[in-house]
Each structure stands twice: as structure tokens, then as C-alpha cells.
Enzyme design. Structure first.
Site, mmCIF file in Angstrom:
data_model
loop_
_atom_site.group_PDB
_atom_site.id
_atom_site.type_symbol
_atom_site.label_atom_id
_atom_site.label_comp_id
_atom_site.label_asym_id
_atom_site.label_seq_id
_atom_site.Cartn_x
_atom_site.Cartn_y
_atom_site.Cartn_z
ATOM 1 N N SER A 292 0.838 -1.198 0.000
ATOM 2 C CA SER A 292 0.000 0.000 0.000
ATOM 3 C C SER A 292 0.870 1.244 0.000
ATOM 4 O O SER A 292 2.065 1.186 0.283
ATOM 5 C CB SER A 292 -0.906 0.022 1.249
ATOM 6 O OG SER A 292 -1.762 -1.104 1.285
ATOM 7 N N SER A 330 -3.329 -3.713 -2.950
ATOM 8 C CA SER A 330 -2.679 -2.461 -2.559
ATOM 9 C C SER A 330 -3.722 -1.459 -2.078
ATOM 10 O O SER A 330 -4.744 -1.239 -2.731
ATOM 11 C CB SER A 330 -1.905 -1.873 -3.746
ATOM 12 O OG SER A 330 -1.107 -0.798 -3.346
ATOM 13 N N ASP A 332 -4.154 2.209 -1.787
ATOM 14 C CA ASP A 332 -3.574 3.459 -2.275
ATOM 15 C C ASP A 332 -4.553 4.584 -1.943
ATOM 16 O O ASP A 332 -5.505 4.844 -2.690
ATOM 17 C CB ASP A 332 -3.336 3.375 -3.778
ATOM 18 C CG ASP A 332 -2.530 2.129 -4.156
ATOM 19 O OD1 ASP A 332 -1.660 1.742 -3.363
ATOM 20 O OD2 ASP A 332 -2.784 1.556 -5.226
#
Length: 427
Positions: A292, A330, A332
């Protein structure tokens, strides 16, 4: 025994074998020191704290080595605090907005930001499993300042540091978050393996906290924009710097484990072994593309919440230029705020705020993209090789290899003058 290190304490107390290949005593070069600028003019500290009033503090927790003992370590984690108006005016809101490129992560308090257009209090960043402790800490810290109502929906973001850290040991306590808040300062910001970034991995190299800033020319308003990242995302094969395929040029030095005993965590079973000398592994990483990145964007430009949302939406362009795809595993998540005053005068009901015309936003968009890239690279350049939980080793980005790759493709500018010594993350 837990070792607690604030941003003002060097990591010289730590043993070299604990962290891996330690660097010699010297300032760690940043991207600009190597001639990598990403365009634009930086502020005096090339940090988010170049935006007037913004303060940053870290608490770094590093202790133990060897096999994981849940609740005991090894510990490679921490917490970072970003205060938009510093401690002196922490109760005064700022206009803000958030955006998530991929939502496999967490940032608490965002619903109210999107509803009200305002951020109250600090932005805290830590590891995935310690969000609750840090959130509690912000509230108890606010209670001592009679601001419990004002800061009642704390913003706490996370990335996962379970490759190097006993992430299920819940090692971050409220007092660690309190220290990050109380030690927050303006000026240079320690980067790399500090605060929330202590145990993070970026493009399969050691990552962590990074920052950068841009000062717009007077013709564009002369505004300052700063970015701070907690970098824990990305695959090696896609890692790119100024268009140079650095990941392809540096395919080895992958995460691996030392010794004969495989990591005990089921999630780490696919991590390959280092050779008997602990040399770099060339085997692919099982978490390629996972992880991340949290990005905080600050500016003193007079922007309204919907314009700050436009800034936050430009952050992924900088990440993409570095090789990020916003992949499935991830998280983000990005937050942008403006430090213009938004609180009405005492006993008044109307605040007079300024707004920059939409046709004047392009320089700020460019600054966001540039500073995001530079902050990501700074986070990696500041991070030394680290050996953590279950003897897993993550290698620092080799500066000489990066420079060689940049020269090969003709993308390296003359190096900047030798910088003054700054705080680093070396052991």
C-alpha cells in the site's frame, strides 16, 4: 524489551546484524543530491514542512531479532503524525479531501472529510493492526487539550509491515502516538525507516517515509506544495525513475530469509532463502505488486475541498510514473489539504475564504505529480537494508546501481552541491 526512538534520537543504539548491511556514518543522499529532480523547484527543506505551519513527528519502534514470538517481536514499526496547523492551532480545521485509487487499506475519518470538506486535527500513519491504538491516542491527546469534540473523528491511515514486523503483536501503544504528536516539528523531516514507515517495503526494496516539496514561481502564485508518503507498494519489474526501467536494471537483491529455518508465518512461506552468506536473492517475491501507499498533500494555495479532491486525484499519476498500478492487494489512499484559514472570526457565522481559479490549478497538478515521485524515491534512498521478523531481509536500494542505470539511459543531471548533514535512518 521495546526500544522507543523519537525523530530526535539516532538509531545508533541498534545492533548492525539486526538491521542487515549497515551504512557507514555519513549523510544519506536524497534524489536531488544524486541529480534526480523530477522537474520543478523544491522548497528550502524539500519537505511537506515547507508549507507554513505544517509539522511532522515520528515515533520509531525497533527491537529484537530472529524468530517471531507473537507479542514479543521482533519489532519494526512505529507511528508518524502530520499536523496541518502544528500543535499550537491543532483544533482549527483546514479544507481537505480524500481519494482512493485502490481501497485495500484503511484511513479512518474520511467520511466526515468528504461530507464537510474539512479536516480537524492531525493525520496519523501507522501499521495495519495498530490503527485502533493510534486512533484512541489522538482522542486522549485531544482530551488533555479540551479538544475531544473537535478531534473526535481522528484520521489514521495504515500500510502493512508484516514482512519485517510482528504485526500481530500490537506493539504500537497510545503513548507512542502521543510522542509522535508532541515531538512534531517544522523543518527537515527524517525519512526512510522511521515512524510508520519503519517496517515498510517499496518496489521490493526497503521503503518507508519520504517527503518532497515544490515552490511555484511567482507567475503561478508563488504557492508551496508538499507531499509526504508512507511507501509500501509496488513490484520490482515495473519500478521506474524518470522513465528509466530501474527495476529491470536491478533485478536481484530481492527479499529473502537468512538461515536454514523458513519463516513461520503462512504468508511468508514463499519468501526464498538467501544463500549461506546472506547474499542477495534473485528469486521473485511472492508479494510482487502487493502492499500500500499513503500520500498526504499539503499546500498554502487557497483551494476549496472540490479542488483539493482534484489534487488528490493527481497523486496516482506520480505513482504510475514510478511503476505503481493500484493493484488488487494495494491500499492506495490519499489526502490533500489547504492551510488557508477557514474558521469564522470569534462570534461570527460567516468565514471569508479565498479561492484560486480552476484555470490556475495546472501548476499545482504538476507539483503534486513531481513531488509524489520524489517523495517515493526519497523514502527508498533513505532506507538501509533491514533484517526483521523470522530473519527476513529486505535490501536497501543500491545508490550506485540507481546512478549507473540513470547514466545508462542519459537521464542523470549534474549532482546538487553536497548537502548539510541531516537526520537519517542509519543504525
Amino acid at each position: 524489551m521495546r526500544t522507543l526512538l523519537s525523530s530526535s534520537v539516532l538509531l545508533s543504539l541498534l545492533l548492525t546484524p539486526m538491521l542487515g548491511a549497515a551504512q557507514a556514518e555519513r549523510p544519506r543522499p536524497r534524489a536531488r543530491d544524486l541529480g534526480i529532480t523530477f522537474g520543478g523547484q523544491s522548497g528550502p527543506h524539500n519537505a511537506i514542512t515547507d508549507v507554513p505551519g505544517v509539522e511532522v513527528g515520528h515515533t520509531t519502534l525497533i527491537s529484537g531479532q530472529g524468530r517471531i514470538e507473537a507479542g514479543k517481536g521482533p519489532v519494526r514499526t512505529g507511528v508518524t503524525a502530520v499536523l496541518p496547523r502544528g500543535k499550537a492551532h491543532v483544533g482549527e480545521p483546514v479544507f481537505a479531501s480524500t481519494y482512493a485509487l485502490n481501497g485495500n487499506g484503511e484511513m479512518t475519518g474520511t467520511h466526515w472529510i468528504q461530507e464537510s470538506g474539512e479536516l480537524n486535527g492531525p493525520v496519523m500513519i501507522t501499521n495495519t493492526n495498530d490503527i485502533s491504538a493510534v486512533r484512541e491516542a489522538v482522542i486522549t491527546w485531544a482530551m488533555k487539550k479540551d479538544l475531544a469534540w473537535d478531534l473526535g473523528l481522528p484520521v489514521v491511515a495504515e500500510t502493512w509491515d508484516g514482512m519485517l514486523h510482528d504485526v500481530y503483536g500490537f506493539h504500537v501503544k497510545p503513548e507512542h502516538a502521543h510522542q509522535a504528536l508532541e515531538t512534531a516539528r517544522t523543518g527537515p523531516v527524517p525519512e526512510g525507516s522511521v515512524g510508520g514507515g519503519t517496517g515498510m517495503v517499496c518496489h521490493n526494496f526497503k521503503g518507508g517515509i519520504g517527503t518532497a516539496s515544490r515552490k511555484l514561481p511567482e507567475s503561478a502564485g508563488g504557492y508551496t506544495l508538499g507531499v509526504l508518503v508512507q511507501c509500501n507498494y509496488g513490484s520490482r519489474r515495473l519500478f521506474s525513475v524518470e522513465g528509466v526501467p530501474v527495476g529491470e536494471e536491478l533485478p536481484d537483491q530481492r527479499p529473502c530469509y537468512l538461515g536454514s529455518q523458513k519463516p513461520g508465518s503462512p504468508m511468508m512461506q514463499a519468501v526464498p532463502s538467501c544463500d549461506v552468506k546472506g547474499a542477495p536473492s534473485k528469486a521473485p517475491n511472492p508479494f510482487e505488486g502487493a502492499g500500500s501507499i499513503i500520500v498526504v498533500v499539503a499546500t498554502d494555495a487557497p483551494l476549496l475541498p472540490h479542488q483539493l479532491n482534484r489534487l488528490a486525484r493527481r497523486v496516482p499519476l506520480g505513482i504510475a510514473k514510478m511503476g505503481g498500478l493500484g493493484e488488487n492487494f494495494s491500499g492506495d489512499i490519499f489526502l490533500a489539504f489547504s492551510t488557508q484559514h477557514v474558521k469564522p472570526p470569534t462570534e461570527a457565522h460567516v468565514a471569508n475564504v479565498a479561492v484560486l481559479g480552476n484555470d490556475r490549478l495546472n501548476p499545482l497538478f504538476a507539483a503534486t505529480v513531481q513531488a509524489t515521485q520524489e517523495a517515493i524515491l526519497n523514502s527508498m534512498l533513505a532506507s538501509d537494508t533491514m533484517t526483521g521478523a523470522d530473519n527476513i531481509r529486505v535490501f536497501g536500494l543500491p545508490h550506485d546501481g540507481l546512478v549507473k542505470a540513470m547514466k545508462k539511459y542519459g537521464r542523470l543531471k549534474p549532482a546538487a552541491p553536497t548537502p548539510a548533514p541531516r537526520k537519517t535512518t542509519k543504525p
